[in-house]
Scaffold this motif. Structure first.
Motif, PDB file in Angstrom:
ATOM      1  N   THR A  54       3.448  -8.443   1.635  1.00 58.37           N
ATOM      2  CA  THR A  54       2.501  -8.616   0.537  1.00 58.37           C
ATOM      3  C   THR A  54       1.607  -7.392   0.460  1.00 58.37           C
ATOM      4  N   ASP A  55       1.550  -6.786  -0.717  1.00 50.30           N
ATOM      5  CA  ASP A  55       0.725  -5.583  -0.923  1.00 50.30           C
ATOM      6  C   ASP A  55       0.979  -4.529   0.153  1.00 50.30           C
ATOM      7  N   SER A  89      -1.074   2.928  -1.435  1.00 47.81           N
ATOM      8  CA  SER A  89      -2.362   2.249  -1.197  1.00 47.81           C
ATOM      9  C   SER A  89      -2.775   2.310   0.271  1.00 47.81           C
ATOM     10  N   THR A 208       4.999  -5.125  -8.939  1.00 45.89           N
ATOM     11  CA  THR A 208       4.192  -4.024  -9.471  1.00 45.89           C
ATOM     12  C   THR A 208       5.077  -2.967 -10.104  1.00 45.89           C
TER      13      THR A 208
END
Length: 359
Positions: A54-55, A89, A208
């Protein structure tokens, strides 16, 4: 201290490029033939269940490590060295100028003191690396140096995954850098070798979509949008009452009801084309530019039927789905039909595998 975990590792003989995204693990291994042309030795893909990553954070370490083991086995490779990547990120990057002619040791000291100024956490918790890009355009007598920093635990997570799968991580890159490296090889095939061409690269993932606008290997603009192929899966679930797993599998295999194209796919493709148009508008309003020369689509959801045409219709710019293996020789172990169908998913892993041939 600067970690030898190396976000910009050095060249190694045989090398796997493994890209771990939220929905799958992709593996690519490249070689060269006698004439120096690139050869696709092997490629393989292994799906991940939703929620395992996740992310960019690995939530289910053992399950993901198993998937990496499976993709290695599926590919049939014996290579143990691997290039992995972190999501943008998880990495802080900064370009600085330093006086030319410094020794590596002097550069290290200077990089550490620069990094101290902009990294929001203690350097003890950080894996830090740098690479000299070349002479500075803006400051004669200086060189441009790219610094990359990531929290050490993020680096160790990726290294640990490789280790758990019986591999050794020798390079840790940034996903967007790897996909750009693979795209730059394709851009060189454009008219005038792609010089000065303004290219918008969209990578459509499960959750995304990442956009990078590139000119002469430089990123002019980048942006992530919360939009991806998982939304198509949700639409299939709602329309036909399948489970998420069923919907995902049927979407992959093209095994869907007759009205799928008109009832589900076409509206989704339209909304995706609108998202691409919207992202370009953000680029145009925040920069002096008002056009791009080409839109490239990559990622697992990019080969949707009618998507490039819908994007061109919406934006007025030519649009193509990328095949990162275009112009490469194929080894006998590559299943061509399957590879062509999945090729756009391999952009990042192909860029990672290309690191084998870069000093």
């Amino acid at each position: 201290m600067i970690s030898s975990g190396s976000l910009f590792g050095r060249q190694s003989p045989a090398l796997l490029g493994i890209d771990i995204s939220s929905s799958s693990v992709k593996l690519v291994e490249l070689g060269r033939d006698k004439s120096g042309a690139l050869v696709l030795e092997r490629c393989a893909i292994e799906p991940l269940e939703r929620g395992w990553i996740t992310d960019g954070n690995i939530e289910k370490f053992d399950e993901v490590a198993d998937a990496v083991r499976r993709v290695v086995k599926k590919s049939g490779t014996r290579t143990k060295s691997v290039a992995l990547a972190l999501p943008p990120s998880a990495v802080i990057t900064k370009k600085i100028s330093l006086p030319a002619g410094m020794t590596d040791q002097e550069l290290e000291v200077q990089v550490e003191s620069e990094a101290n100024q902009y990294i929001p956490f203690s350097l003890d918790e950080v894996s830090l690396d740098f690479c000299v890009i070349g002479p500075s355009k803006n400051s004669p007598g200086d060189v441009d140096v790219l610094i990359a920093a990531s929290r050490r635990e993020k680096v160790q997570d990726r290294e640990g995954l490789a280790e758990a799968a019986g591999l050794k991580a020798v390079i840790l890159d940034v996903e967007s850098y790897a996909s750009r490296l693979a795209a730059s090889r394709l851009i060189e095939g454009f008219p005038n070798k792609g010089v000065d061409a303004l290219v918008a690269l969209f990578e459509v993932g499960a959750m995304t979509t990442s956009m990078q606008v590139i000119r002469n290997d430089e990123v002019l603009y980048d942006r992530d949008q919360a939009f991806g192929g998982a939304q198509l899966t949700q639409l299939i679930v709602r329309q036909y009452g399948f489970s998420v797993e069923e919907a995902e599998s049927k979407k992959r295999n093209g095994d869907l009801p007759e009205d799928y194209a008109s009832a589900v796919l076409r509206p989704f493709v339209e909304s995706m084309a609108q998202e691409v148009g919207r992202a370009l508008q953000f680029f145009f309003t925040s920069t002096p530019h008002n056009r791009v020369d080409r839109i490239l689509l990559a990622g697992g959801s990019s080969p949707l039927q009618g998507l490039p045409e819908a994007v061109t219709q919406h934006t007025g710019f030519p649009c193509t789905v990328v095949n990162p293996f275009e112009g490469m020789e194929m080894s006998s172990s590559v299943r061509i039909k399957k590879m062509v169908r999945e090729a756009p998913s391999y952009l990042t892993s192909c860029g990672l595998a290309m690191r084998r041939f870069l000093q």
